[in-house]
Scaffold this motif. Sequence first.
Motif, PDB file in Angstrom:
ATOM      1  N   ILE A  88       0.822  -1.208   0.000  1.00 22.72           N
ATOM      2  CA  ILE A  88       0.000   0.000   0.000  1.00 22.72           C
ATOM      3  C   ILE A  88       0.855   1.256   0.000  1.00 22.72           C
ATOM      4  O   ILE A  88       0.507   2.262  -0.636  1.00 22.72           O
ATOM      5  CB  ILE A  88      -0.956  -0.016   1.212  1.00 22.72           C
ATOM      6  N   ALA A  89       1.995   1.234   0.695  1.00 25.81           N
ATOM      7  CA  ALA A  89       2.838   2.436   0.742  1.00 25.81           C
ATOM      8  C   ALA A  89       3.266   2.852  -0.658  1.00 25.81           C
ATOM      9  O   ALA A  89       3.236   4.047  -1.001  1.00 25.81           O
ATOM     10  CB  ALA A  89       4.061   2.190   1.624  1.00 25.81           C
ATOM     11  N   GLU A  90       3.666   1.886  -1.491  1.00 28.10           N
ATOM     12  CA  GLU A  90       4.065   2.196  -2.860  1.00 28.10           C
ATOM     13  C   GLU A  90       2.863   2.630  -3.697  1.00 28.10           C
ATOM     14  O   GLU A  90       2.970   3.542  -4.530  1.00 28.10           O
ATOM     15  CB  GLU A  90       4.746   0.983  -3.500  1.00 28.10           C
ATOM     16  N   GLU A  91       1.713   2.003  -3.477  1.00 25.78           N
ATOM     17  CA  GLU A  91       0.512   2.395  -4.218  1.00 25.78           C
ATOM     18  C   GLU A  91       0.136   3.847  -3.911  1.00 25.78           C
ATOM     19  O   GLU A  91      -0.237   4.627  -4.804  1.00 25.78           O
ATOM     20  CB  GLU A  91      -0.652   1.468  -3.864  1.00 25.78           C
ATOM     21  N   ASN A  92       0.252   4.211  -2.636  1.00 29.41           N
ATOM     22  CA  ASN A  92      -0.164   5.549  -2.237  1.00 29.41           C
ATOM     23  C   ASN A  92       0.774   6.652  -2.731  1.00 29.41           C
ATOM     24  O   ASN A  92       0.393   7.829  -2.749  1.00 29.41           O
ATOM     25  CB  ASN A  92      -0.308   5.623  -0.716  1.00 29.41           C
ATOM     26  N   ILE A  93       1.990   6.268  -3.106  1.00 29.24           N
ATOM     27  CA  ILE A  93       2.879   7.261  -3.722  1.00 29.24           C
ATOM     28  C   ILE A  93       2.225   7.850  -4.970  1.00 29.24           C
ATOM     29  O   ILE A  93       2.336   9.047  -5.253  1.00 29.24           O
ATOM     30  CB  ILE A  93       4.243   6.624  -4.069  1.00 29.24           C
ATOM     31  N   GLN A  94       1.513   7.013  -5.705  1.00 34.08           N
ATOM     32  CA  GLN A  94       0.840   7.492  -6.919  1.00 34.08           C
ATOM     33  C   GLN A  94      -0.219   8.542  -6.575  1.00 34.08           C
ATOM     34  O   GLN A  94      -0.311   9.592  -7.223  1.00 34.08           O
ATOM     35  CB  GLN A  94       0.185   6.320  -7.645  1.00 34.08           C
ATOM     36  N   ALA A  95      -1.029   8.250  -5.541  1.00 32.95           N
ATOM     37  CA  ALA A  95      -2.066   9.196  -5.145  1.00 32.95           C
ATOM     38  C   ALA A  95      -1.442  10.501  -4.661  1.00 32.95           C
ATOM     39  O   ALA A  95      -1.933  11.602  -4.956  1.00 32.95           O
ATOM     40  CB  ALA A  95      -2.938   8.585  -4.052  1.00 32.95           C
ATOM     41  N   ARG A  96      -0.332  10.389  -3.930  1.00 30.72           N
ATOM     42  CA  ARG A  96       0.307  11.607  -3.412  1.00 30.72           C
ATOM     43  C   ARG A  96       0.999  12.394  -4.524  1.00 30.72           C
ATOM     44  O   ARG A  96       1.073  13.628  -4.463  1.00 30.72           O
ATOM     45  CB  ARG A  96       1.264  11.247  -2.284  1.00 30.72           C
ATOM     46  N   ALA A  97       1.491  11.701  -5.520  1.00 27.84           N
ATOM     47  CA  ALA A  97       2.065  12.402  -6.671  1.00 27.84           C
ATOM     48  C   ALA A  97       0.987  13.213  -7.383  1.00 27.84           C
ATOM     49  O   ALA A  97       1.207  14.386  -7.761  1.00 27.84           O
ATOM     50  CB  ALA A  97       2.697  11.400  -7.638  1.00 27.84           C
ATOM     51  N   ARG A  98      -0.179  12.607  -7.549  1.00 27.28           N
ATOM     52  CA  ARG A  98      -1.285  13.322  -8.203  1.00 27.28           C
ATOM     53  C   ARG A  98      -1.728  14.517  -7.363  1.00 27.28           C
ATOM     54  O   ARG A  98      -2.001  15.603  -7.893  1.00 27.28           O
ATOM     55  CB  ARG A  98      -2.450  12.364  -8.444  1.00 27.28           C
ATOM     56  N   GLY A  99      -1.811  14.318  -6.051  1.00 29.14           N
ATOM     57  CA  GLY A  99      -2.200  15.420  -5.182  1.00 29.14           C
ATOM     58  C   GLY A  99      -1.225  16.575  -5.246  1.00 29.14           C
ATOM     59  O   GLY A  99      -1.616  17.750  -5.285  1.00 29.14           O
ATOM     60  N   THR A 100       0.079  16.254  -5.292  1.00 31.28           N
ATOM     61  CA  THR A 100       1.095  17.295  -5.375  1.00 31.28           C
ATOM     62  C   THR A 100       0.989  18.072  -6.682  1.00 31.28           C
ATOM     63  O   THR A 100       1.107  19.313  -6.709  1.00 31.28           O
ATOM     64  CB  THR A 100       2.503  16.679  -5.254  1.00 31.28           C
ATOM     65  N   LEU A 101       0.736  17.377  -7.771  1.00 33.26           N
ATOM     66  CA  LEU A 101       0.599  18.042  -9.061  1.00 33.26           C
ATOM     67  C   LEU A 101      -0.610  18.982  -9.072  1.00 33.26           C
ATOM     68  O   LEU A 101      -0.528  20.127  -9.552  1.00 33.26           O
ATOM     69  CB  LEU A 101       0.490  17.009 -10.183  1.00 33.26           C
ATOM     70  N   LEU A 102      -1.729  18.518  -8.555  1.00 34.98           N
ATOM     71  CA  LEU A 102      -2.927  19.357  -8.526  1.00 34.98           C
ATOM     72  C   LEU A 102      -2.719  20.588  -7.645  1.00 34.98           C
ATOM     73  O   LEU A 102      -3.099  21.711  -8.017  1.00 34.98           O
ATOM     74  CB  LEU A 102      -4.125  18.555  -8.031  1.00 34.98           C
ATOM     75  N   MET A 103      -2.099  20.389  -6.480  1.00 34.28           N
ATOM     76  CA  MET A 103      -1.874  21.527  -5.598  1.00 34.28           C
ATOM     77  C   MET A 103      -0.858  22.500  -6.190  1.00 34.28           C
ATOM     78  O   MET A 103      -0.937  23.716  -5.944  1.00 34.28           O
ATOM     79  CB  MET A 103      -1.416  21.043  -4.219  1.00 34.28           C
ATOM     80  N   SER A 104       0.063  21.981  -6.989  1.00 36.89           N
ATOM     81  CA  SER A 104       1.025  22.871  -7.651  1.00 36.89           C
ATOM     82  C   SER A 104       0.328  23.740  -8.702  1.00 36.89           C
ATOM     83  O   SER A 104       0.620  24.933  -8.839  1.00 36.89           O
ATOM     84  CB  SER A 104       2.143  22.053  -8.300  1.00 36.89           C
ATOM     85  N   LEU A 105      -0.602  23.158  -9.439  1.00 35.94           N
ATOM     86  CA  LEU A 105      -1.394  23.944 -10.396  1.00 35.94           C
ATOM     87  C   LEU A 105      -2.215  24.999  -9.667  1.00 35.94           C
ATOM     88  O   LEU A 105      -2.341  26.143 -10.119  1.00 35.94           O
ATOM     89  CB  LEU A 105      -2.301  23.018 -11.203  1.00 35.94           C
TER      90      LEU A 105
END
Length: 575
Positions: free
Chosen positions: A396-413
Amino acid sequence: MSGVRIVLAQINTHVGNLRGNAHRILAGIEEAERLEPDLIAFPELTVSGYSPEDLLERARFVHDCEEAVAEIARRVGETAVVIGFPHRTPAGLFNSAAILQHGKIQGVYHKMLLPNYGVFDEKRYFTPGDRGLVLTMNDLRIGFHVCEDSWWAEEKPTTCSAAAHVDAVLNISASPYTRAKFEDRRHILREVAKRTKSPIAYVNLVGGQDDILFDGGSVVVSSEGEITQCAKRFEEDFMALEFTRREGRGDPPADRNLCDWDELRLDVRGGGDRKRAPITVRPLPEIEPLEEEVYKALVLGTRDYLHKNGFAKAVIGLSGGIDSALVAAIATDALGSENVTGVTMPSEFTSTGTRTDAEKLAENLGIRFEEIPIGPVVDAFETALAVPFEGTERGIAEENIQARARGTLLMSLSNKFGWIVLNTGNKSESAVGYCTLYGDMCGGLAVIADVPKTLVYKVCRWRNEEAGRELIPVSTIERPPTAELRHDQKDSDSLPPYDFLDAVLAGFIEKQMSAEELIEEFGEKETVYRILKMVRSAEYKRRQAAPSIKITPRAFGRGRRIPITNGYSAENRFV
């Protein structure tokens, strides 16, 4: 026969924006005057907005509210005006209604019953009033209530109105929306009408305030308890009505031991004999399907949250799934397609179908569409974590990296362009913690966080029917839901079927049912225990979630206060 024409001014206010609210009230008076009223009534706490919460603890804020009332009063002429405001006297701070006419505050009524349940905290701020108020205009006696005063027909406000032999009751209100709340109000007002033997004019606030939504739907209830007129819901409206003296009214008793009240007498323009155009009686609207009601509520709540907080544009992560599709449709209707950007962020686990559906949805809605692959971002995270993760199995830790990457991109926009990120999680996922903290939970507003997954499907189907076309791709609605964080992943790998899950969650969260009651009703003991354990374990996540728009009787947030550090469960208690 003597009578009074009243206009119910159902307006949308902005908490703390005293200047803006005053301007809206004055503009509302001008608009209402076209209906030739004797009296114009605005909702509860019109001047401050509802609810100001701890702003009320600032002496300057209350003073400024009272100054705003005085300024509005100076601009009021022959037509009487009723507005709600916080009012401090030597006896305390009151939730009050001011009656204005001829440039002055002619009278003030203090709310007697202060709600202190659910989303309400009025006893934290206000002192309850202890006297009624009866306004006489053109020989018509009008009793005053503020919202909760009419919620308990056996209590003092209604008893007082009945004892005062009023011809009508005027209730200025800020009653929040939940599913099917309109029928609850109808039942409550019916009881007050029957006890006072008089009709009720009920004006409600409309608009969004943080996680609470006010749906308007102001009504007139006959002395027999039937709704005779109804204003629009989810938008501003001005509705005229006429009350006449009740036959056989009689004079109020001299003995006021049960309840005392103040008497106020105001004149009416032309002595009550002026000629004016007849009012248009509003036909009762057809009952909207639940899906339509919820959708309109979410559109209004989204629009007001953004605009009142200074946002013009929104960005949404489009997964190709049903939740983000619904949020995108709501945002488009709330803000306009030119103000919404959808971003798909595919990974190696993203299917062609979801990628295609995300783009098709954006095309159907007419919103801007961007694609940002997350592969390089995820690789960088995994490289950075290679040493500490060495020797462990992928999970799950590796899976959640994907969700956190997406969250970081959206917050950066969001950070770069000033767009607000709209979170797309639903209530079912939030309840059991099927979401990633600092990942897909990021955002400034969680639009559907109080909408169970099963209702998400129904609302999407309704929206397509309303559009008369496939606005939300049918493949999105029919595809089994998946987070796509690993190959061939489905929600059903981790969760019970949503029909069962949502039924249990509604019982546990909204109806406060115990584990034993849930098992007796739904069976599947082990599954019920597992669901309840997931709900308890996710409390810390929900405390950090974006605010949502409340549509159910008990939403996560201010209406449900469960401690994070909580050892109570079905398995750990005295029996």
